[in-house]
Scaffold this motif. Sequence first.
Motif, mmCIF file in Angstrom:
data_model
loop_
_atom_site.group_PDB
_atom_site.id
_atom_site.type_symbol
_atom_site.label_atom_id
_atom_site.label_comp_id
_atom_site.label_asym_id
_atom_site.label_seq_id
_atom_site.Cartn_x
_atom_site.Cartn_y
_atom_site.Cartn_z
ATOM 1 N N LYS A 239 21.023 -19.809 -53.867
ATOM 2 C CA LYS A 239 22.380 -19.488 -53.416
ATOM 3 C C LYS A 239 22.288 -18.651 -52.146
ATOM 4 C CE LYS A 239 25.924 -18.790 -56.098
ATOM 5 N NZ LYS A 239 26.951 -18.212 -57.031
ATOM 6 N N ILE A 240 22.973 -19.105 -51.110
ATOM 7 C CA ILE A 240 22.945 -18.435 -49.811
ATOM 8 C C ILE A 240 24.371 -18.042 -49.423
ATOM 9 C CG2 ILE A 240 22.364 -18.673 -47.364
ATOM 10 C CD1 ILE A 240 20.269 -20.735 -48.156
ATOM 11 N N PHE A 241 24.536 -16.791 -49.036
ATOM 12 C CA PHE A 241 25.814 -16.336 -48.489
ATOM 13 C C PHE A 241 25.777 -16.625 -46.993
ATOM 14 C CE2 PHE A 241 28.637 -12.297 -47.818
ATOM 15 C CZ PHE A 241 29.705 -13.114 -47.471
ATOM 16 N N THR A 242 26.556 -17.584 -46.564
ATOM 17 C CA THR A 242 26.562 -17.982 -45.163
ATOM 18 C C THR A 242 27.754 -17.365 -44.442
ATOM 19 O OG1 THR A 242 27.964 -19.967 -45.251
ATOM 20 C CG2 THR A 242 25.675 -20.207 -45.977
ATOM 21 N N ARG B 53 33.766 -13.810 -43.508
ATOM 22 C CA ARG B 53 32.934 -13.388 -42.373
ATOM 23 C C ARG B 53 32.789 -11.878 -42.288
ATOM 24 N NH1 ARG B 53 32.004 -17.464 -38.564
ATOM 25 N NH2 ARG B 53 33.180 -19.379 -38.915
ATOM 26 N N GLU B 54 33.873 -11.131 -42.488
ATOM 27 C CA GLU B 54 33.797 -9.674 -42.388
ATOM 28 C C GLU B 54 32.891 -9.103 -43.467
ATOM 29 O OE1 GLU B 54 37.537 -7.710 -42.180
ATOM 30 O OE2 GLU B 54 38.246 -8.860 -40.454
ATOM 31 N N LEU B 55 32.989 -9.638 -44.671
ATOM 32 C CA LEU B 55 32.149 -9.158 -45.750
ATOM 33 C C LEU B 55 30.684 -9.528 -45.497
ATOM 34 C CD1 LEU B 55 32.426 -7.547 -48.321
ATOM 35 C CD2 LEU B 55 32.717 -9.677 -49.590
ATOM 36 N N PHE B 56 30.461 -10.679 -44.903
ATOM 37 C CA PHE B 56 29.099 -11.059 -44.528
ATOM 38 C C PHE B 56 28.519 -10.034 -43.555
ATOM 39 C CE2 PHE B 56 26.062 -13.110 -41.708
ATOM 40 C CZ PHE B 56 25.199 -13.736 -42.603
ATOM 41 N N ASP B 57 29.300 -9.665 -42.553
ATOM 42 C CA ASP B 57 28.836 -8.677 -41.568
ATOM 43 C C ASP B 57 28.574 -7.324 -42.229
ATOM 44 O OD1 ASP B 57 28.986 -10.546 -39.549
ATOM 45 O OD2 ASP B 57 30.995 -9.946 -38.903
ATOM 46 N N VAL B 58 29.436 -6.938 -43.178
ATOM 47 C CA VAL B 58 29.237 -5.679 -43.896
ATOM 48 C C VAL B 58 27.914 -5.714 -44.652
ATOM 49 C CG1 VAL B 58 30.056 -4.299 -45.858
ATOM 50 C CG2 VAL B 58 31.661 -5.039 -44.095
ATOM 51 N N LEU B 59 27.630 -6.828 -45.337
ATOM 52 C CA LEU B 59 26.387 -6.932 -46.093
ATOM 53 C C LEU B 59 25.174 -6.868 -45.172
ATOM 54 C CD1 LEU B 59 24.948 -7.334 -48.794
ATOM 55 C CD2 LEU B 59 25.149 -9.814 -48.457
ATOM 56 N N VAL B 60 25.229 -7.553 -44.036
ATOM 57 C CA VAL B 60 24.115 -7.508 -43.079
ATOM 58 C C VAL B 60 23.868 -6.078 -42.626
ATOM 59 C CG1 VAL B 60 23.370 -8.182 -40.763
ATOM 60 C CG2 VAL B 60 24.391 -9.889 -42.276
ATOM 61 N N GLN B 61 24.936 -5.359 -42.285
ATOM 62 C CA GLN B 61 24.793 -3.992 -41.801
ATOM 63 C C GLN B 61 24.252 -3.068 -42.892
ATOM 64 O OE1 GLN B 61 28.682 -2.992 -40.294
ATOM 65 N NE2 GLN B 61 28.706 -4.783 -38.954
ATOM 66 N N SER C 3 20.534 6.647 -46.582
ATOM 67 C CA SER C 3 20.740 6.968 -47.997
ATOM 68 C C SER C 3 21.280 5.769 -48.784
ATOM 69 C CB SER C 3 21.740 8.119 -48.131
ATOM 70 O OG SER C 3 22.208 8.224 -49.457
ATOM 71 N N PRO C 4 20.538 5.275 -49.771
ATOM 72 C CA PRO C 4 21.054 4.156 -50.568
ATOM 73 C C PRO C 4 22.271 4.547 -51.385
ATOM 74 C CG PRO C 4 18.988 4.982 -51.488
ATOM 75 C CD PRO C 4 19.165 5.660 -50.173
ATOM 76 N N ASN C 5 22.362 5.831 -51.768
ATOM 77 C CA ASN C 5 23.550 6.288 -52.485
ATOM 78 C C ASN C 5 24.798 6.141 -51.626
ATOM 79 O OD1 ASN C 5 22.358 7.102 -54.940
ATOM 80 N ND2 ASN C 5 21.690 9.025 -54.034
ATOM 81 N N ALA C 6 24.699 6.556 -50.365
ATOM 82 C CA ALA C 6 25.836 6.434 -49.455
ATOM 83 C C ALA C 6 26.206 4.964 -49.246
ATOM 84 C CB ALA C 6 25.508 7.096 -48.120
ATOM 85 N N LEU C 7 25.204 4.119 -49.089
ATOM 86 C CA LEU C 7 25.453 2.693 -48.880
ATOM 87 C C LEU C 7 26.097 2.063 -50.110
ATOM 88 C CD1 LEU C 7 22.123 1.788 -47.063
ATOM 89 C CD2 LEU C 7 24.406 1.854 -46.032
ATOM 90 N N GLN C 8 25.678 2.488 -51.289
ATOM 91 C CA GLN C 8 26.276 1.959 -52.511
ATOM 92 C C GLN C 8 27.759 2.312 -52.588
ATOM 93 O OE1 GLN C 8 24.269 2.984 -56.168
ATOM 94 N NE2 GLN C 8 26.025 2.416 -57.438
ATOM 95 N N ILE C 9 28.080 3.572 -52.311
ATOM 96 C CA ILE C 9 29.480 3.999 -52.387
ATOM 97 C C ILE C 9 30.314 3.290 -51.331
ATOM 98 C CG2 ILE C 9 31.025 5.994 -52.140
ATOM 99 C CD1 ILE C 9 28.579 7.663 -53.236
ATOM 100 N N LEU C 10 29.778 3.153 -50.127
ATOM 101 C CA LEU C 10 30.507 2.458 -49.069
ATOM 102 C C LEU C 10 30.786 1.010 -49.468
ATOM 103 C CD1 LEU C 10 29.953 2.676 -45.269
ATOM 104 C CD2 LEU C 10 30.128 0.443 -46.347
ATOM 105 N N LEU C 11 29.750 0.304 -49.930
ATOM 106 C CA LEU C 11 29.937 -1.106 -50.277
ATOM 107 C C LEU C 11 30.893 -1.266 -51.451
ATOM 108 C CD1 LEU C 11 29.045 -3.980 -49.553
ATOM 109 C CD2 LEU C 11 27.263 -3.772 -51.287
ATOM 110 N N GLU C 12 30.766 -0.421 -52.460
ATOM 111 C CA GLU C 12 31.631 -0.541 -53.633
ATOM 112 C C GLU C 12 33.092 -0.281 -53.291
ATOM 113 O OE1 GLU C 12 28.527 0.503 -57.270
ATOM 114 O OE2 GLU C 12 29.854 2.078 -56.509
#
Length: 262
Positions: A26-29, A114-122, A132-141
């Motif tokens: 499965k690929i998120f394109t 597309r916007e969510l794809f860019d968020v995931l890449v960043q 900080s993975p904690n900060a990234l987790q909270i931002l993404l969630e």
Amino acid sequence: MSEYFTPFEGIVLTKRQYREHDALVKIFTSEYGKRMFFIRGLSKQPNHPLKSSLNPVVHSQFLGRINPSGLSFLKDASVQNSRLKLQNDPINYAYAIYFMALIDAAFEDGEVQRELFDVLVQVMNHLEKGLSPNALQILLETHVLPFFGVDPDWMTCQITGKNAFHEPCYFSYQPYGVILVEAYNHLRQTHKSVPGLLSTSPQAVALCQRMRLITPNKLGQMNIKDETFQAAKQLLHNLYKDYAGIHLKSWDYLEDMLKWFK
């Protein structure tokens, strides 16, 4: 009649064996949303030409046939970022797998985001660079939560209607959203009914407010206490569990990994 192949950009979300020698990937394109691809002979051929591009978290430019329904097919791939550093780091890889599982659960296959794809890449780029993975987790969630139909107003007190940004707040089940600490204390002093609190950490609520407003490319190193991170993560986990009805196995795996490597 010759087959038509199209170029597209994507991040591998999952890979699993199919039958004896084949695989489903499965690929998120960026261009076509999430798609499932059939890869013939992947486990049978050690030198399969697509092998290096089909591991979870790998970011590539692909050439393939995108079918409107059912399985799609790949012809070629050029790896843009193998993310080997992530793959070799058990903790950060567990974060990455959880992030991708959350994205996978947020919307239907074939739906372009597309916007969510860019968020995931960043987010993946920052994770690999040591942010900080904690900060990234909270931002993404906080960014993904509305995809599950849960989009609380983080900026307005649900009791007074005042702007609650930059002010100490709690998060409440009822009324649903943030409430100013001063408003909550006033209710207690006047012996009126008090809303049930989901979070009694104003610092955690402030962190979620901030993360909801920014994009990953504006996120830098943060000097935040671990207890604030943990309280914010618990608040968001409760929202996902109680309001979105989502509890991912990859979240449990991440939590177990964090305990094992303490």
